[in-house]
Design a protein around this motif. Sequence first.
Motif, short mmCIF file in Angstrom:
data_model
loop_
_atom_site.label_atom_id
_atom_site.label_comp_id
_atom_site.label_asym_id
_atom_site.label_seq_id
_atom_site.Cartn_x
_atom_site.Cartn_y
_atom_site.Cartn_z
N TYR A 123 0.79 -1.23 0.00
CA TYR A 123 0.00 0.00 0.00
C TYR A 123 0.83 1.29 0.00
CZ TYR A 123 -3.46 -3.46 1.40
OH TYR A 123 -4.26 -4.57 1.45
N GLY A 124 2.10 1.22 0.40
CA GLY A 124 2.92 2.43 0.46
C GLY A 124 2.77 3.20 1.76
N SER A 125 1.84 2.78 2.62
CA SER A 125 1.65 3.44 3.92
C SER A 125 2.73 2.99 4.91
CB SER A 125 0.26 3.11 4.46
OG SER A 125 -0.02 1.73 4.34
N ILE A 126 2.91 3.77 5.97
CA ILE A 126 3.93 3.49 6.97
C ILE A 126 3.27 3.44 8.33
CG2 ILE A 126 6.06 4.31 8.06
CD1 ILE A 126 6.81 5.64 5.45
N LYS A 160 10.96 7.24 -4.49
CA LYS A 160 9.96 6.20 -4.73
C LYS A 160 9.09 6.01 -3.49
CE LYS A 160 9.36 1.23 -5.49
NZ LYS A 160 8.54 1.08 -4.25
N GLU A 161 9.72 5.90 -2.31
CA GLU A 161 8.96 5.72 -1.09
C GLU A 161 8.08 6.93 -0.80
OE1 GLU A 161 11.92 2.64 -1.16
OE2 GLU A 161 12.06 4.78 -1.51
N ALA A 162 8.60 8.13 -1.06
CA ALA A 162 7.80 9.34 -0.87
C ALA A 162 6.60 9.34 -1.83
CB ALA A 162 8.65 10.58 -1.09
N ARG A 163 6.84 8.94 -3.07
CA ARG A 163 5.75 8.89 -4.05
C ARG A 163 4.71 7.86 -3.65
NH1 ARG A 163 8.50 7.45 -8.17
NH2 ARG A 163 7.99 5.23 -8.12
N ASP A 164 5.16 6.68 -3.20
CA ASP A 164 4.21 5.64 -2.79
C ASP A 164 3.35 6.11 -1.62
OD1 ASP A 164 5.23 4.01 -4.73
OD2 ASP A 164 6.45 2.79 -3.37
N PHE A 165 3.97 6.86 -0.69
CA PHE A 165 3.21 7.34 0.46
C PHE A 165 2.17 8.39 0.02
CE2 PHE A 165 2.32 9.85 4.23
CZ PHE A 165 2.20 8.88 5.20
N VAL A 166 2.57 9.31 -0.83
CA VAL A 166 1.63 10.33 -1.31
C VAL A 166 0.53 9.67 -2.15
CG1 VAL A 166 1.39 12.35 -2.80
CG2 VAL A 166 3.31 12.20 -1.21
N ASP A 167 0.89 8.67 -2.94
CA ASP A 167 -0.14 7.94 -3.71
C ASP A 167 -1.13 7.26 -2.77
OD1 ASP A 167 0.96 8.69 -6.09
OD2 ASP A 167 1.98 6.78 -6.49
N TRP A 168 -0.63 6.74 -1.63
CA TRP A 168 -1.52 6.14 -0.64
C TRP A 168 -2.52 7.17 -0.13
CZ3 TRP A 168 -2.19 7.34 4.56
CH2 TRP A 168 -3.00 6.45 5.28
N VAL A 169 -2.02 8.35 0.17
CA VAL A 169 -2.91 9.42 0.64
C VAL A 169 -3.96 9.72 -0.42
CG1 VAL A 169 -3.04 11.85 1.31
CG2 VAL A 169 -1.16 10.44 2.15
N ASP A 170 -3.52 9.80 -1.66
CA ASP A 170 -4.42 10.14 -2.77
C ASP A 170 -5.41 9.00 -3.05
OD1 ASP A 170 -5.58 11.23 -5.00
OD2 ASP A 170 -3.87 10.96 -6.31
N ARG A 171 -4.91 7.76 -3.01
CA ARG A 171 -5.71 6.64 -3.48
C ARG A 171 -6.54 5.96 -2.40
NH1 ARG A 171 -1.63 3.97 -4.69
NH2 ARG A 171 -1.58 2.56 -2.91
#
Length: 605
Positions: free
Chosen positions: A244-247, A289-300
């Motif tokens: 999911y990209g979340s932490i 990449k990790e920053a993008r995945d986290f922001v994508d999690w927020v968005d998605r």
Amino acid sequence: MAYQPIEDYGIIGDLNTVALIGLNGSIDFMCFPDFDSPSIFAAILDDENGGCFSIQPTYDGMKNKQLYLPDTNVLLTRFLSDDGIGEITDFMPAEEVHQGNQLIRRVSCVHGDLEFTMRCCPRFDYARSAHKTEQISEHEVIFYSTGPDGIGIRLMSTVPLQVKNDEAYAEFVLQTGDKADFVLYNITCENPPVTILEKYVTKSLYDTINFWKDWISQCTYKGRWMETINRSALVLKLMTSHKYGSIVAAPTFGLPEQIGGVRNWDYRYTWIRDASFTVYALLRLGYKKEARDFVDWVDRQCDDVGSAGHLRLMYTLDGQLDLEERQLNHLEGFRGSKPVRIGNGAYDQVQLDIYGELLDSIYLYDKYGEPISFEFWNDLRQQVEWVCDNWHREDEGIWEVRGGKQHFLYSRLMCWVAIDRAMKIATHHSFPLPSRWEEERDKIFFSIHHDFWNEELQCFVQYQGAHTVDAATLLMPLIRFISPKDPRWLSTLKRIEEELVSDALVFRYRVNEEFDGLKGNEGTFSMCTFWYVECLAKAGQIDKARLYFEKMLGYSNHLGLYAEMLGLKGDHLGNFPQAFTHLGLISAALSINDILEGEENKRKL
């Protein structure tokens, strides 16, 4: 089996979940197959009934040591004596390169002859469900939960296994150079043949070592304390969900903020509050990449992000709100610290600060990562409009107090950040910028200076009408609301030092049952200590900041890990390890290094 101190544990993981491994070679905590799944080992929360996976020499009086292979999350636990030296290599193949959901333990005899005992006794569904055990062969055992979780795990070994009372045991002797391998994994995973198990473990070990070394080589930071920062980065990566990209805020639940106390929370979720700190740290270290995945999690994943005023302060890993708080009264808690809780009752609290942290993270990513989409901006714009209408409300504040709502300074401050960062994003993209945003931002600015400044104490106070300070106020200069050398800020910093700082360690606030609604005390808050040293550095007290920062490094455990808090004896308290603490360490180190580098460059001119 007696409880080990929280700081006596190391951590391994596969980007789905983690395992905590003690200096004695026992895995005493593991949720499976995901961070927020029920536990299968939880002896750290009940040493008799929680379940564990232990491997230990039979000899008494052995000296124990633990270390990570450099720049990896592969953990070595060593047993040292005059008669022999043994070693356990623990790792979990990362989801990014393997199928995940595997725990691998390689036992080696480095010197002499050593006899070991292995005991694998899972307790499914937070030790609430019974299980059945099936011995497939001399080298293979399967455990099936009979509870609602329905989990099945398979244990394979290169040494003979026995089953007693639905638990797996082994006794084996290793001579110099001998190895014994144990692989525990989800029964849904592909099954390595027993005949090549040793080769499989060897290949998995090298693959895992190379994965972590390749990942850490992407770090662009080359300044002071690089090894310490790399370890914190590796810890943060371990707490990241590959799916999911979340932490997660921390991979554990129920570890106490005070031994014997009631402040025992579940941190296996993603806090929106951590967002800006996470994105900042990842981008500064070069992990786009990790920053993008986290922001994508927020968005998605956050379904509420497009619904103005309904953003929640925490979510499950997949962005949902199934966070009902429950007590596990059958577990005695770490050293008798009850109740053990799962879920988190603060999830539906009103905490206005999360809008600032969300917008700050998006602003940072938009500026230093990749431009955000117009659709995402449209969702965020609705949140900003809601903040403009509601910033004056009371809430429960950053510390999620359960003693009632207040007009908290930190919440007001982060409402200012929400509007300010939204304006910066709009200006950067030439998006339409409503005139009322600037008006409301400036109203908040003056409100903070008028309503939260105590003329008698000469400081900004915790909440409107209070006579106390709050360590969260340390973020005022860090988020650029006020100059770090402004007289009002320096006076506030002095008051915080007088009331909340003990040597270099910082309490988040002075505990008061009427204020936070809970009995008992807590330790110093490690994250706040790192905020404090960063404030010192920015205020021009660089020598003091460096001294206190390096003293704080000495409070980490033997592997460079931090829990949420520190007790009076330097013991670690609260959930472990905590992402926010390691984020604070990275931010403080980067700020101090930048200032020292600037001074060195000036001297070269």
